[in-house]
Design a protein around this motif. Structure first.
Motif, PDB file in Angstrom:
ATOM      1  N   MET A 122       0.848  -1.163   0.000  1.00 48.01           N
ATOM      2  CA  MET A 122       0.000   0.000   0.000  1.00 48.01           C
ATOM      3  C   MET A 122       0.906   1.242   0.000  1.00 48.01           C
ATOM      4  O   MET A 122       1.838   1.317   0.786  1.00 48.01           O
ATOM      5  N   THR A 123       0.617   2.182  -0.859  1.00 46.36           N
ATOM      6  CA  THR A 123       1.442   3.376  -0.968  1.00 46.36           C
ATOM      7  C   THR A 123       1.109   4.380   0.138  1.00 46.36           C
ATOM      8  O   THR A 123       0.007   4.332   0.716  1.00 46.36           O
ATOM      9  N   PRO A 124       2.027   5.318   0.431  1.00 45.80           N
ATOM     10  CA  PRO A 124       1.723   6.351   1.415  1.00 45.80           C
ATOM     11  C   PRO A 124       0.494   7.175   1.024  1.00 45.80           C
ATOM     12  O   PRO A 124      -0.286   7.571   1.889  1.00 45.80           O
ATOM     13  N   LEU A 125       0.305   7.407  -0.266  1.00 55.22           N
ATOM     14  CA  LEU A 125      -0.858   8.172  -0.717  1.00 55.22           C
ATOM     15  C   LEU A 125      -2.151   7.417  -0.405  1.00 55.22           C
ATOM     16  O   LEU A 125      -3.119   8.001   0.097  1.00 55.22           O
ATOM     17  N   GLU A 126      -2.163   6.116  -0.656  1.00 50.72           N
ATOM     18  CA  GLU A 126      -3.350   5.323  -0.328  1.00 50.72           C
ATOM     19  C   GLU A 126      -3.565   5.271   1.178  1.00 50.72           C
ATOM     20  O   GLU A 126      -4.699   5.405   1.655  1.00 50.72           O
ATOM     21  N   MET A 173      11.690  11.871  -0.769  1.00 54.33           N
ATOM     22  CA  MET A 173      10.764  10.842  -0.284  1.00 54.33           C
ATOM     23  C   MET A 173       9.323  11.264  -0.498  1.00 54.33           C
ATOM     24  O   MET A 173       8.501  10.454  -0.943  1.00 54.33           O
ATOM     25  N   ILE A 174       8.997  12.524  -0.226  1.00 54.73           N
ATOM     26  CA  ILE A 174       7.631  13.016  -0.454  1.00 54.73           C
ATOM     27  C   ILE A 174       7.315  12.988  -1.941  1.00 54.73           C
ATOM     28  O   ILE A 174       6.232  12.556  -2.357  1.00 54.73           O
ATOM     29  N   ASP A 175       8.252  13.434  -2.771  1.00 55.41           N
ATOM     30  CA  ASP A 175       8.048  13.396  -4.221  1.00 55.41           C
ATOM     31  C   ASP A 175       7.780  11.973  -4.710  1.00 55.41           C
ATOM     32  O   ASP A 175       6.896  11.730  -5.524  1.00 55.41           O
ATOM     33  N   ALA A 176       8.558  11.018  -4.189  1.00 53.82           N
ATOM     34  CA  ALA A 176       8.375   9.622  -4.582  1.00 53.82           C
ATOM     35  C   ALA A 176       6.990   9.116  -4.139  1.00 53.82           C
ATOM     36  O   ALA A 176       6.330   8.385  -4.877  1.00 53.82           O
ATOM     37  N   ALA A 177       6.563   9.513  -2.945  1.00 50.68           N
ATOM     38  CA  ALA A 177       5.233   9.102  -2.468  1.00 50.68           C
ATOM     39  C   ALA A 177       4.144   9.668  -3.364  1.00 50.68           C
ATOM     40  O   ALA A 177       3.164   8.983  -3.672  1.00 50.68           O
ATOM     41  N   LEU A 178       4.319  10.897  -3.822  1.00 50.14           N
ATOM     42  CA  LEU A 178       3.328  11.509  -4.714  1.00 50.14           C
ATOM     43  C   LEU A 178       3.312  10.836  -6.078  1.00 50.14           C
ATOM     44  O   LEU A 178       2.261  10.618  -6.672  1.00 50.14           O
ATOM     45  N   GLU A 179       4.474  10.483  -6.584  1.00 52.26           N
ATOM     46  CA  GLU A 179       4.572   9.804  -7.891  1.00 52.26           C
ATOM     47  C   GLU A 179       4.025   8.376  -7.818  1.00 52.26           C
ATOM     48  O   GLU A 179       3.399   7.893  -8.752  1.00 52.26           O
ATOM     49  N   GLU A 180       4.279   7.718  -6.692  1.00 57.15           N
ATOM     50  CA  GLU A 180       3.879   6.334  -6.497  1.00 57.15           C
ATOM     51  C   GLU A 180       2.360   6.176  -6.500  1.00 57.15           C
ATOM     52  O   GLU A 180       1.846   5.166  -6.912  1.00 57.15           O
ATOM     53  N   GLY A 181       1.669   7.210  -6.011  1.00 58.69           N
ATOM     54  CA  GLY A 181       0.218   7.132  -5.900  1.00 58.69           C
ATOM     55  C   GLY A 181      -0.445   7.239  -7.229  1.00 58.69           C
ATOM     56  O   GLY A 181      -1.549   6.895  -7.469  1.00 58.69           O
TER      57      GLY A 181
END
Length: 83
Positions: free
Chosen positions: A1-5, A75-83
């Motif tokens: 599960m991604t940080p965005l989810e 890390m925040i950028d990656a979380a945003l891209e991952e979602g």
């Protein structure tokens, strides 16, 4: 599960909704998906760490050359891209 989810599910649950509910009102998707925009906004707001957050890293990690800020933002950028 991604940080965005995870964030979207938490916002959904916090407002008293079952994140796993599926229904016609949200096009047959899980209810948490209606909170993705809000979760994205929260992550974007968190992209800039507070001075206290940076100072805590500087004290513990012994570096203050901007590395902590860059790492946090990546890390925040990656979380945003991952979602």
């Amino acid at each position: 599960m991604t940080p965005l989810e995870l964030a979207a599910r938490s916002l959904c649950n916090n407002e008293g909704h079952d994140p796993d509910r599926v229904g016609l009102s949200n096009n047959g998707d899980h209810y948490w998906t209606t909170y993705v925009g809000k979760a994205r906004a929260v992550l974007e707001a968190l992209r800039e760490p507070s001075e206290a957050m940076l100072e805590a890293v500087y004290r513990e990690m012994r570096f203050d050359d901007g590395t902590a800020l860059k790492a946090w933002q990546r890390m925040i950028d990656a979380a945003l891209e991952e979602g």
